[in-house]
Design an enzyme around this catalytic site. Structure first.
Site, PDB file in Angstrom:
ATOM      1  N   HIS A 156       0.836  -1.063   0.051  1.00 28.32           N
ATOM      2  CA  HIS A 156      -0.022   0.004   0.099  1.00 28.32           C
ATOM      3  C   HIS A 156       0.799   1.180   0.242  1.00 28.32           C
ATOM      4  O   HIS A 156       1.293   1.705   1.003  1.00 28.32           O
ATOM      5  CB  HIS A 156      -0.862   0.102   1.036  1.00 28.32           C
ATOM      6  N   HIS A 189       1.193   4.696  -2.421  1.00 29.89           N
ATOM      7  CA  HIS A 189       1.008   5.513  -3.651  1.00 29.89           C
ATOM      8  C   HIS A 189       2.188   6.362  -4.468  1.00 29.89           C
ATOM      9  O   HIS A 189       3.005   6.802  -3.654  1.00 29.89           O
ATOM     10  CB  HIS A 189       0.046   6.573  -3.346  1.00 29.89           C
ATOM     11  N   GLU A 244     -11.173   3.699   5.866  1.00 25.43           N
ATOM     12  CA  GLU A 244     -10.143   4.733   6.171  1.00 25.43           C
ATOM     13  C   GLU A 244     -10.907   5.780   7.157  1.00 25.43           C
ATOM     14  O   GLU A 244     -11.009   5.636   8.158  1.00 25.43           O
ATOM     15  CB  GLU A 244      -9.206   5.107   5.131  1.00 25.43           C
ATOM     16  N   ASP A 299       1.854   4.033   2.811  1.00 25.50           N
ATOM     17  CA  ASP A 299       0.738   4.941   2.112  1.00 25.50           C
ATOM     18  C   ASP A 299       1.299   6.253   1.018  1.00 25.50           C
ATOM     19  O   ASP A 299       1.633   5.811   0.088  1.00 25.50           O
ATOM     20  CB  ASP A 299      -0.307   5.415   3.166  1.00 25.50           C
TER      21      ASP A 299
HETATM   22  N1  HPA Z   1      -6.363   7.555   1.216  1.00 25.99           N
HETATM   23  C1  HPA Z   1      -7.214   7.797  -0.063  1.00 25.99           C
HETATM   24  N2  HPA Z   1      -6.663   8.124  -1.179  1.00 25.99           N
HETATM   25  C2  HPA Z   1      -5.387   8.164  -1.274  1.00 25.99           C
HETATM   26  C3  HPA Z   1      -4.655   8.291  -0.064  1.00 25.99           C
HETATM   27  C4  HPA Z   1      -5.369   7.584   1.135  1.00 25.99           C
HETATM   28  O1  HPA Z   1      -4.439   7.370   2.275  1.00 25.99           O
HETATM   29  N3  HPA Z   1      -3.387   8.461  -0.448  1.00 25.99           N
HETATM   30  C5  HPA Z   1      -3.371   8.862  -1.793  1.00 25.99           C
HETATM   31  N4  HPA Z   1      -4.579   8.892  -2.232  1.00 25.99           N
HETATM   32 ZN    ZN Z   2      -3.789   4.634   0.452  1.00 28.00          ZN
END
Ligand code: HPA
Ligand code: ZN
Length: 333
Positions: free
Chosen positions: A13, A15, A196, A274
């Site tokens: 996970h 990005h 989340e 993340d």
């Molecule tokens: N959550 C949702 N969208 C996202 C995140 C996240 O933590 N990071 C990059 N896009």
């Molecule tokens: Zn994410």
């Protein structure tokens, strides 16, 4: 205390646009002749004070605006892969957000060619394996997601799965059921950010409507005992991101993070970074700070590493090879 970098692990996970360090943002902006609204690297970094997911997303989309050429995407991804390798990441599955680039007039091909070249070099030079997961921006329409899926079809063999990210509240998984049906029919695996900021109901939808192989974040699943039981029974992995959850105020602090309770409940939880350039740490910091805050045991640390391979989208033979590397690393301690 175990040296976390010595334990082989997968990161599932992350990005790639969230690994964009201020130094690299400034360097790429300069070579592309783009003026930034911050006077310095320090000033940009000082702006990383988020109150919730949306406040982060605003800064995140602004940062990636300087990405224009195939080399920009290459430089972004290779910087992450090198850093991750130094933390014992032997396999990474990177999210990318094509709409955040194609909406600015960047060709899908430019993005994916740069990223793919970095993955190729990581394998050749770092001995790492890596996959790409294409995310749809859930605050855009289902039609836009479908058009993005169609644009990706010529690159089908370079993308292992599709996912769902960006602003969660008000954009439930059900909005993308048709797109995900088509994605699975085209042979993609599916994942989704759920639970989340959004409620457990969004995790149920991700499982039942999008048929996800794993849930990204999913921390709010802990509010629903029946959901926890479903995730445990089916061994649906959750890609948990502790420092992200603190930075975006999903949890008040690391000591109150539910990760240990998730492991105690028998969930296949993993630790991930993340958007590490924005959230104050890569996978090493996520491990070491979470271990300290929650007093995780050596067995729990090993479980987290083993879970990362179980949850990954590599074939069984490679999984077994990586799991054996964990045993080897523990044996020589
Ligand atoms: N959550 C949702 N969208 C996202 C995140 C996240 O933590 N990071 C990059 N896009
Ligand atoms: Zn994410």
């Amino acid at each position: 205390m175990t040296d976390i970098a010595r334990i082989p692990k997968a990161e599932l996970h992350v990005h790639v646009e969230g690994t964009f360090e201020p130094e690299l943002i400034f360097a790429i902006a300069a070579r592309n002749g783009i003026a930034l609204s911050y006077p310095s690297v320090e000033a940009l970094r000082a702006a990383y004070n988020f109150t919730d997911l949306q406040s982060f997303l605003n800064v995140y989309y602004a940062g990636m605006n300087v990405l224009r050429t195939q080399n920009d995407y290459y430089d972004l991804a290779i910087a992450y892969l090198k850093r991750a390798a130094s933390h014992g990441v032997v396999h990474a599955e990177l999210f990318f957000d094509p709409q955040a680039h194609t909406d600015r007039g960047i060709a899908f091909e430019t993005v994916i060619d740069g990223l793919t070249r970095a993955l190729h070099d990581a394998r050749a030079d770092l001995g790492m394996t890596a996959h790409l997961i294409m995310c749809f921006l859930r605050d855009q329409s289902a039609q836009s997601a479908m058009a993005t899926l169609e644009a990706a079809l010529p690159y089908r063999d370079r993308i292992v799965a599709v996912g769902l990210d960006s602003a969660e509240l008000g954009n439930p998984p059900s909005k993308f059921q048709t797109v995900f049906d088509r994605a699975r029919a085209e042979g993609f695996l599916t994942v989704a950010h759920a639970g989340e900021e959004g409620p457990p109901a969004y995790v149920w939808e991700a499982l039942d409507l999008l048929k996800v192989s794993r849930v990204d974040h999913g921390v709010r699943s802990m509010e629903d005992p029946a959901l926890v039981e479903r995730l445990r029974r089916q061994r649906i992995p959750l890609t948990v991101c502790p420092l992200s959850n603190v930075k975006l105020h999903v949890v008040p602090d690391l000591a109150r993070h539910p990760l240990k309770r998730m492991l105690d409940a028998g969930l296949v939880a993993t630790i991930n970074s993340d958007d590490p350039a924005y959230f104050g740490g890569y996978i090493d910091a996520n491990f070491t700070q979470t271990i300290a805050a929650l007093n995780l045991t050596q067995d729990e640390i090993v479980t987290l590493a083993r879970n990362s391979f179980e949850a990954s989208f590599i074939d069984d033979a490679l999984k077994q090879r990586y799991l054996a590397q964990i045993d080897d690393a523990l044996a020589v301690r």
